[in-house]
Design a protein around this motif. Structure first.
Motif, mmCIF file in Angstrom:
data_model
loop_
_atom_site.group_PDB
_atom_site.id
_atom_site.type_symbol
_atom_site.label_atom_id
_atom_site.label_comp_id
_atom_site.label_asym_id
_atom_site.label_seq_id
_atom_site.Cartn_x
_atom_site.Cartn_y
_atom_site.Cartn_z
ATOM 1 N N HIS A 1 0.785 -1.175 0.080
ATOM 2 C CA HIS A 1 0.038 0.105 0.022
ATOM 3 C C HIS A 1 0.764 1.352 -0.175
ATOM 4 C CE1 HIS A 1 -3.023 2.464 2.332
ATOM 5 N NE2 HIS A 1 -3.229 2.698 1.077
ATOM 6 N N ILE A 2 0.855 2.130 -1.174
ATOM 7 C CA ILE A 2 1.725 3.186 -1.311
ATOM 8 C C ILE A 2 1.028 4.617 -1.116
ATOM 9 C CG2 ILE A 2 3.455 2.190 -2.369
ATOM 10 C CD1 ILE A 2 2.451 3.074 -4.965
ATOM 11 N N LYS A 3 -0.292 4.639 -1.585
ATOM 12 C CA LYS A 3 -1.006 5.814 -1.343
ATOM 13 C C LYS A 3 -2.573 5.648 -1.146
ATOM 14 C CE LYS A 3 1.773 7.990 -5.073
ATOM 15 N NZ LYS A 3 1.790 8.867 -6.305
ATOM 16 N N THR A 4 -3.183 6.732 -0.371
ATOM 17 C CA THR A 4 -4.223 6.609 -0.249
ATOM 18 C C THR A 4 -4.986 8.004 -0.727
ATOM 19 O OG1 THR A 4 -3.914 5.418 1.672
ATOM 20 C CG2 THR A 4 -6.117 6.520 1.688
ATOM 21 N N TYR A 5 -6.294 7.788 -1.166
ATOM 22 C CA TYR A 5 -6.910 9.145 -1.809
ATOM 23 C C TYR A 5 -8.080 9.041 -1.081
ATOM 24 C CZ TYR A 5 -10.383 11.132 -4.961
ATOM 25 O OH TYR A 5 -11.294 11.842 -5.646
ATOM 26 N N VAL B 1 -10.101 17.179 -1.508
ATOM 27 C CA VAL B 1 -9.665 15.909 -1.709
ATOM 28 C C VAL B 1 -8.213 15.781 -1.274
ATOM 29 C CG1 VAL B 1 -8.966 14.396 -3.746
ATOM 30 C CG2 VAL B 1 -10.852 15.414 -4.018
ATOM 31 N N LEU B 2 -7.947 14.478 -0.657
ATOM 32 C CA LEU B 2 -6.693 14.422 0.202
ATOM 33 C C LEU B 2 -6.075 13.205 -0.615
ATOM 34 C CD1 LEU B 2 -4.750 14.762 2.410
ATOM 35 C CD2 LEU B 2 -6.009 13.171 3.706
ATOM 36 N N MET B 3 -4.591 13.431 -1.075
ATOM 37 C CA MET B 3 -3.890 12.268 -1.509
ATOM 38 C C MET B 3 -2.621 12.122 -0.620
ATOM 39 S SD MET B 3 -3.501 10.051 -3.673
ATOM 40 C CE MET B 3 -4.146 10.034 -5.378
ATOM 41 N N HIS B 4 -2.564 10.974 0.019
ATOM 42 C CA HIS B 4 -1.520 10.803 1.009
ATOM 43 C C HIS B 4 -0.480 9.701 0.298
ATOM 44 C CE1 HIS B 4 -0.126 9.267 5.177
ATOM 45 N NE2 HIS B 4 0.756 10.224 4.667
ATOM 46 N N ASN B 5 0.712 10.181 0.348
ATOM 47 C CA ASN B 5 1.550 9.223 -0.173
ATOM 48 C C ASN B 5 2.340 8.634 1.093
ATOM 49 O OD1 ASN B 5 4.337 8.009 -1.060
ATOM 50 N ND2 ASN B 5 4.298 9.352 -2.739
ATOM 51 N N ASP C 1 6.626 8.672 1.403
ATOM 52 C CA ASP C 1 7.422 9.789 1.990
ATOM 53 C C ASP C 1 6.419 10.633 2.928
ATOM 54 O OD1 ASP C 1 5.657 10.877 0.097
ATOM 55 O OD2 ASP C 1 7.447 11.602 -1.089
ATOM 56 N N ASP C 2 5.494 10.321 3.156
ATOM 57 C CA ASP C 2 4.218 10.823 4.280
ATOM 58 C C ASP C 2 4.056 12.413 3.728
ATOM 59 O OD1 ASP C 2 2.610 10.645 6.366
ATOM 60 O OD2 ASP C 2 4.047 12.048 7.502
ATOM 61 N N HIS C 3 4.056 12.326 2.257
ATOM 62 C CA HIS C 3 3.659 13.594 1.518
ATOM 63 C C HIS C 3 2.074 13.716 1.422
ATOM 64 C CE1 HIS C 3 3.950 17.272 -0.754
ATOM 65 N NE2 HIS C 3 3.204 16.773 -1.622
ATOM 66 N N ARG C 4 1.567 14.787 1.748
ATOM 67 C CA ARG C 4 0.121 14.969 1.646
ATOM 68 C C ARG C 4 -0.397 15.992 0.609
ATOM 69 N NH1 ARG C 4 0.482 13.048 6.785
ATOM 70 N NH2 ARG C 4 -1.214 11.521 7.300
ATOM 71 N N THR C 5 -1.305 15.764 -0.499
ATOM 72 C CA THR C 5 -1.748 16.829 -1.313
ATOM 73 C C THR C 5 -2.956 17.219 -0.955
ATOM 74 O OG1 THR C 5 -0.084 16.369 -2.874
ATOM 75 C CG2 THR C 5 -1.888 17.426 -3.858
ATOM 76 N N ILE C 6 -3.539 18.266 -0.639
ATOM 77 C CA ILE C 6 -5.079 18.507 -0.546
ATOM 78 C C ILE C 6 -5.439 19.649 -1.465
ATOM 79 C CG2 ILE C 6 -6.569 19.604 1.156
ATOM 80 C CD1 ILE C 6 -4.786 19.192 3.269
#
Length: 78
Positions: A20-24, A41-45, A48-53
């Motif tokens: 499991h590498i990313k969660t949308y 919308v939240l994408m969590h990598n 590297d624990d990076h989040r894009t909102i």
């Protein structure tokens, strides 16, 4: 998927090894002009624990565009 809305609320992405590498996620959903709309919308990598909102502040549907605007021919000229 919210069955009454046909909107995916959470997706899990996996690498070729099955990790499991990313969660949308969709933390905010609102019905606008009869259309369920993702307001946040939240994408969590997870690697590297990076989040894009992404947040939708305003949106307009059915603004009067002609259907011909979306023909294959017109879209290929963009």
């Amino acid at each position: 998927v919210a069955k009454d809305m046909d909107v995916p609320l959470r997706l899990h992405y996996f690498d070729p090894k099955g990790r499991h590498i990313k969660t949308y996620q969709v933390p905010s959903l609102q019905q606008i002009e009869g259309i369920w709309t993702e307001m946040e919308v939240l994408m969590h990598n997870l690697e590297d624990d990076h989040r894009t909102i992404l947040k939708t502040l305003t949106i307009d549907y059915n603004t009067g565009l002609d259907d011909a605007t979306f023909s294959v021919r017109n879209l290929e000229t963009w």
